[in-house]
Design a protein around this motif. Structure first.
Motif, PDB file in Angstrom:
ATOM      1  N   SER A 123      15.247  14.232 -20.181  1.00 29.92           N
ATOM      2  CA  SER A 123      16.330  13.459 -19.584  1.00 29.92           C
ATOM      3  C   SER A 123      16.871  12.457 -20.595  1.00 29.92           C
ATOM      4  CB  SER A 123      15.805  12.708 -18.351  1.00 29.92           C
ATOM      5  OG  SER A 123      16.613  11.607 -18.045  1.00 29.92           O
ATOM      6  N   PRO A 124      18.180  12.448 -20.849  1.00 24.57           N
ATOM      7  CA  PRO A 124      18.731  11.477 -21.797  1.00 24.57           C
ATOM      8  C   PRO A 124      18.403  10.023 -21.428  1.00 24.57           C
ATOM      9  CG  PRO A 124      20.337  13.196 -21.392  1.00 24.57           C
ATOM     10  CD  PRO A 124      19.212  13.421 -20.416  1.00 24.57           C
ATOM     11  N   ALA A 125      18.405   9.713 -20.124  1.00 27.56           N
ATOM     12  CA  ALA A 125      18.094   8.343 -19.703  1.00 27.56           C
ATOM     13  C   ALA A 125      16.630   8.012 -19.972  1.00 27.56           C
ATOM     14  CB  ALA A 125      18.421   8.161 -18.228  1.00 27.56           C
ATOM     15  N   ASN A 126      15.745   8.979 -19.733  1.00 28.41           N
ATOM     16  CA  ASN A 126      14.325   8.750 -20.005  1.00 28.41           C
ATOM     17  C   ASN A 126      14.067   8.613 -21.498  1.00 28.41           C
ATOM     18  OD1 ASN A 126      14.107   9.112 -17.280  1.00 28.41           O
ATOM     19  ND2 ASN A 126      12.677  10.826 -17.372  1.00 28.41           N
ATOM     20  N   THR A 127      14.762   9.419 -22.287  1.00 22.09           N
ATOM     21  CA  THR A 127      14.626   9.336 -23.744  1.00 22.09           C
ATOM     22  C   THR A 127      15.057   7.966 -24.240  1.00 22.09           C
ATOM     23  OG1 THR A 127      14.970  11.726 -23.997  1.00 22.09           O
ATOM     24  CG2 THR A 127      15.367  10.338 -25.933  1.00 22.09           C
ATOM     25  N   TYR A 128      16.148   7.458 -23.688  1.00 24.20           N
ATOM     26  CA  TYR A 128      16.622   6.130 -24.092  1.00 24.20           C
ATOM     27  C   TYR A 128      15.572   5.066 -23.776  1.00 24.20           C
ATOM     28  CZ  TYR A 128      19.579   2.032 -24.673  1.00 24.20           C
ATOM     29  OH  TYR A 128      20.094   0.827 -25.101  1.00 24.20           O
ATOM     30  N   LEU A 129      14.987   5.134 -22.577  1.00 29.52           N
ATOM     31  CA  LEU A 129      13.978   4.143 -22.201  1.00 29.52           C
ATOM     32  C   LEU A 129      12.754   4.248 -23.100  1.00 29.52           C
ATOM     33  CD1 LEU A 129      12.684   1.985 -20.481  1.00 29.52           C
ATOM     34  CD2 LEU A 129      12.168   3.730 -18.748  1.00 29.52           C
ATOM     35  N   ARG A 130      12.327   5.465 -23.383  1.00 31.92           N
ATOM     36  CA  ARG A 130      11.151   5.645 -24.239  1.00 31.92           C
ATOM     37  C   ARG A 130      11.396   5.043 -25.621  1.00 31.92           C
ATOM     38  NH1 ARG A 130      10.884  10.536 -23.514  1.00 31.92           N
ATOM     39  NH2 ARG A 130       9.456  10.518 -21.745  1.00 31.92           N
ATOM     40  N   GLU A 131      12.580   5.276 -26.174  1.00 36.73           N
ATOM     41  CA  GLU A 131      12.897   4.726 -27.494  1.00 36.73           C
ATOM     42  C   GLU A 131      13.012   3.202 -27.437  1.00 36.73           C
ATOM     43  OE1 GLU A 131      16.448   6.827 -28.455  1.00 36.73           O
ATOM     44  OE2 GLU A 131      15.396   8.654 -29.109  1.00 36.73           O
ATOM     45  N   ALA A 132      13.578   2.680 -26.342  1.00 39.79           N
ATOM     46  CA  ALA A 132      13.700   1.226 -26.195  1.00 39.79           C
ATOM     47  C   ALA A 132      12.335   0.562 -26.100  1.00 39.79           C
ATOM     48  CB  ALA A 132      14.534   0.895 -24.963  1.00 39.79           C
ATOM     49  N   ALA A 133      11.397   1.230 -25.401  1.00 38.06           N
ATOM     50  CA  ALA A 133      10.040   0.683 -25.302  1.00 38.06           C
ATOM     51  C   ALA A 133       9.333   0.747 -26.649  1.00 38.06           C
ATOM     52  CB  ALA A 133       9.255   1.446 -24.246  1.00 38.06           C
ATOM     53  N   ASP A 134       9.535   1.845 -27.377  1.00 34.86           N
ATOM     54  CA  ASP A 134       8.858   2.011 -28.669  1.00 34.86           C
ATOM     55  C   ASP A 134       9.325   0.983 -29.693  1.00 34.86           C
ATOM     56  OD1 ASP A 134       7.387   4.132 -27.725  1.00 34.86           O
ATOM     57  OD2 ASP A 134       8.669   5.683 -28.610  1.00 34.86           O
ATOM     58  N   ASP A 135      10.650   0.733 -29.747  1.00 35.33           N
ATOM     59  CA  ASP A 135      11.136  -0.189 -30.776  1.00 35.33           C
ATOM     60  C   ASP A 135      11.327  -1.618 -30.255  1.00 35.33           C
ATOM     61  OD1 ASP A 135      13.613  -0.301 -29.415  1.00 35.33           O
ATOM     62  OD2 ASP A 135      14.528   1.210 -30.715  1.00 35.33           O
ATOM     63  N   GLN A 136      10.946  -1.833 -28.986  1.00 33.48           N
ATOM     64  CA  GLN A 136      10.976  -3.169 -28.374  1.00 33.48           C
ATOM     65  C   GLN A 136      12.358  -3.815 -28.472  1.00 33.48           C
ATOM     66  OE1 GLN A 136       7.615  -5.778 -28.627  1.00 33.48           O
ATOM     67  NE2 GLN A 136       6.716  -4.175 -27.372  1.00 33.48           N
ATOM     68  N   ASP A 172       7.604  12.338 -12.563  1.00 32.70           N
ATOM     69  CA  ASP A 172       7.652  10.884 -12.742  1.00 32.70           C
ATOM     70  C   ASP A 172       6.317  10.345 -13.252  1.00 32.70           C
ATOM     71  OD1 ASP A 172      10.292  10.622 -12.018  1.00 32.70           O
ATOM     72  OD2 ASP A 172       9.867  10.165  -9.925  1.00 32.70           O
ATOM     73  N   PHE A 173       5.204  10.935 -12.790  1.00 30.55           N
ATOM     74  CA  PHE A 173       3.903  10.503 -13.310  1.00 30.55           C
ATOM     75  C   PHE A 173       3.795  10.805 -14.805  1.00 30.55           C
ATOM     76  CE2 PHE A 173       2.027  11.136  -8.837  1.00 30.55           C
ATOM     77  CZ  PHE A 173       2.292   9.815  -8.504  1.00 30.55           C
ATOM     78  N   ASP A 174       4.350  11.929 -15.231  1.00 25.19           N
ATOM     79  CA  ASP A 174       4.347  12.248 -16.659  1.00 25.19           C
ATOM     80  C   ASP A 174       5.157  11.219 -17.433  1.00 25.19           C
ATOM     81  OD1 ASP A 174       3.811  14.216 -18.901  1.00 25.19           O
ATOM     82  OD2 ASP A 174       6.000  14.184 -18.932  1.00 25.19           O
ATOM     83  N   PHE A 175       6.297  10.827 -16.892  1.00 23.36           N
ATOM     84  CA  PHE A 175       7.159   9.831 -17.523  1.00 23.36           C
ATOM     85  C   PHE A 175       6.444   8.486 -17.623  1.00 23.36           C
ATOM     86  CE2 PHE A 175      11.097   7.029 -16.778  1.00 23.36           C
ATOM     87  CZ  PHE A 175      11.368   6.925 -18.125  1.00 23.36           C
ATOM     88  N   ILE A 176       5.830   8.056 -16.526  1.00 20.97           N
ATOM     89  CA  ILE A 176       5.158   6.756 -16.498  1.00 20.97           C
ATOM     90  C   ILE A 176       3.972   6.736 -17.453  1.00 20.97           C
ATOM     91  CG2 ILE A 176       3.794   5.183 -15.054  1.00 20.97           C
ATOM     92  CD1 ILE A 176       5.618   6.073 -12.691  1.00 20.97           C
ATOM     93  N   MET A 226      20.051  15.063  -3.476  1.00 22.71           N
ATOM     94  CA  MET A 226      18.939  14.492  -4.242  1.00 22.71           C
ATOM     95  C   MET A 226      19.440  13.305  -5.052  1.00 22.71           C
ATOM     96  SD  MET A 226      16.254  16.514  -6.727  1.00 22.71           S
ATOM     97  CE  MET A 226      17.555  17.235  -7.737  1.00 22.71           C
ATOM     98  N   ARG A 227      18.769  12.178  -4.906  1.00 23.41           N
ATOM     99  CA  ARG A 227      19.148  10.967  -5.630  1.00 23.41           C
ATOM    100  C   ARG A 227      17.893  10.242  -6.098  1.00 23.41           C
ATOM    101  NH1 ARG A 227      24.392   8.615  -2.286  1.00 23.41           N
ATOM    102  NH2 ARG A 227      25.017  10.623  -1.392  1.00 23.41           N
ATOM    103  N   GLY A 228      18.070   9.411  -7.097  1.00 24.37           N
ATOM    104  CA  GLY A 228      16.919   8.663  -7.589  1.00 24.37           C
ATOM    105  C   GLY A 228      17.243   7.917  -8.858  1.00 24.37           C
ATOM    106  N   GLY A 229      16.198   7.715  -9.658  1.00 18.73           N
ATOM    107  CA  GLY A 229      16.374   6.987 -10.905  1.00 18.73           C
ATOM    108  C   GLY A 229      15.190   6.090 -11.205  1.00 18.73           C
ATOM    109  N   TYR A 230      15.418   5.095 -12.052  1.00 20.45           N
ATOM    110  CA  TYR A 230      14.345   4.157 -12.377  1.00 20.45           C
ATOM    111  C   TYR A 230      14.916   2.769 -12.625  1.00 20.45           C
ATOM    112  CZ  TYR A 230      15.601   4.770 -17.394  1.00 20.45           C
ATOM    113  OH  TYR A 230      16.251   4.805 -18.611  1.00 20.45           O
ATOM    114  N   ARG A 231      14.021   1.784 -12.561  1.00 21.91           N
ATOM    115  CA  ARG A 231      14.340   0.406 -12.940  1.00 21.91           C
ATOM    116  C   ARG A 231      13.224  -0.062 -13.866  1.00 21.91           C
ATOM    117  NH1 ARG A 231      14.390  -1.389  -8.411  1.00 21.91           N
ATOM    118  NH2 ARG A 231      16.607  -1.161  -7.978  1.00 21.91           N
ATOM    119  N   ALA A 232      13.571  -0.372 -15.103  1.00 21.99           N
ATOM    120  CA  ALA A 232      12.600  -0.818 -16.102  1.00 21.99           C
ATOM    121  C   ALA A 232      12.887  -2.278 -16.439  1.00 21.99           C
ATOM    122  CB  ALA A 232      12.681   0.049 -17.358  1.00 21.99           C
TER     123      ALA A 232
END
Length: 321
Positions: A123-136, A172-176, A226-232
């Motif tokens: 997911s492009p949105a998940n990829t963005y969050l993962r990169e944001a977490a990695d580079d703080q 989602d568990f894999d993502f978390i 189907m709807r959803g998403g995340y809040r980080a």
């Protein structure tokens, strides 16, 4: 490339992707119900069969895509790899860790490629969050909330408490766990429709310096789709992702960053997770990419998913650990 697509339930989401790929020259769909198979033939022009054994041993088949009920995933994956086929396994990988290990052992013994549809990784949105977490870039990640709400869009999938964790929360568990690791504490609550058609579950995960919550519901009316998403929540910002989609997973997606400077919509690359996952699988088979979704990489999330599944289906055990 010739693909054997096994299953007429969630297999339709994969079929919708294959139908628009010029590098997929032939798809044969296996199912047990002629009326359901006819839909694949009419809508996508795919060949169909009710003979599973003949299909997975067909020497012209390159990839076996397994979208059968979860309890059949390991057995069929092992048979297909032993028949010399590469396999794509719809998540979750298996219903037990022993079966998951059997798939991994067979992959290693046969040298075949094996993929698990951990679509959330693409997911492009998940990829963005993962990169944001990695580079703080927004500071430290303090909390992550994921939400998945759906109507019963797939015939035969009632998504009661006996299947909610495995079929609706596993991604989602894999993502978390990819972001925060294995939780120290797990708290689970769930409720089910009186007729067993639909349920809702809420899982709170505790970490030394962060928290996570994963909620899912299949109690929505059909028009809701189907709807959803995340809040980080970071020390310096909040990222909020919202999605709306149909049964194939295709639809709209918006990611917004809220910082001290204001509200900013993040420009994400095109593509939805299922299609990007299949892009990756076919690129790996063509030798252009290295497999990022091997069965062994799914074990951490599978352990958590099986734990939550046990708690949801054994209510007295659904307490803080």
């Amino acid at each position: 490339m010739k693909i054997a697509l096994l299953g007429t339930g969630f297999g339709e989401a994969h079929a919708a992707v294959y139908a628009h790929r010029p590098d997929v020259t032939d798809v044969v769909v296996f199912g047990r119900t002629p009326a359901k198979l006819k839909k694949f033939a009419d809508e996508y022009g795919f060949a169909t069969t009710t003979d599973l054994d003949a299909l997975i041993t067909d020497p012209s088949v390159d990839l076996v895509d397994i979208c059968l009920p979860t309890h059949l995933h390991a057995e069929v994956a092992v048979r297909a790899m032993e028949a010399g086929k590469d396999v794509l396994i719809e998540l979750p990988l298996a219903t037990t860790l022993d079966d998951a290990q059997r798939v991994i052992d067979t992959q290693q013994a046969t040298g075949r490629e094996a993929f698990v549809d951990m679509f959330s990784r693409f997911s492009p949105a998940n990829t963005y969050l993962r990169e944001a977490a990695d580079d703080q870039r927004y500071g430290t990640l303090l909390s992550l909330e994921t939400e998945n709400r759906t109507a019963l869009l797939w015939p035969g999938y009632n998504l009661g408490l006996d299947s909610m964790a495995m079929d609706a929360m596993h991604g989602d568990f894999d993502f978390i766990t990819s972001l925060l690791g294995t939780p120290d504490t797990v708290h689970v609550t769930g409720t089910e429709a009186p007729d067993g058609r639909g349920s809702a579950a809420d899982v709170t995960l505790g970490y030394p310096h962060a928290s996570a919550r994963c909620s899912a519901s299949s109690l929505m009316p059909q028009p809701y789709a189907m709807r959803g998403g995340y809040r980080a929540t970071f020390t310096g910002a909040v990222l909020e992702h919202t999605t709306a989609a149909g049964f194939t997973g295709q639809g709209s997606s918006t990611l917004t960053a809220y910082t001290a400077d204001g509200e900013h919509v993040i420009d994400l690359p095109d593509g939805h997770a299922y299609a990007l996952m299949i892009d990756h699988v076919l690129a790996c088979l063509a030798g252009r990419e290295k497999n990022r979704i091997e069965p062994a990489t799914a074990l951490k999330a599978l352990r958590l998913t099986l734990d939550v599944h046990h708690r949801l289906t054994n209510p007295p055990a659904a307490q803080q650990s």
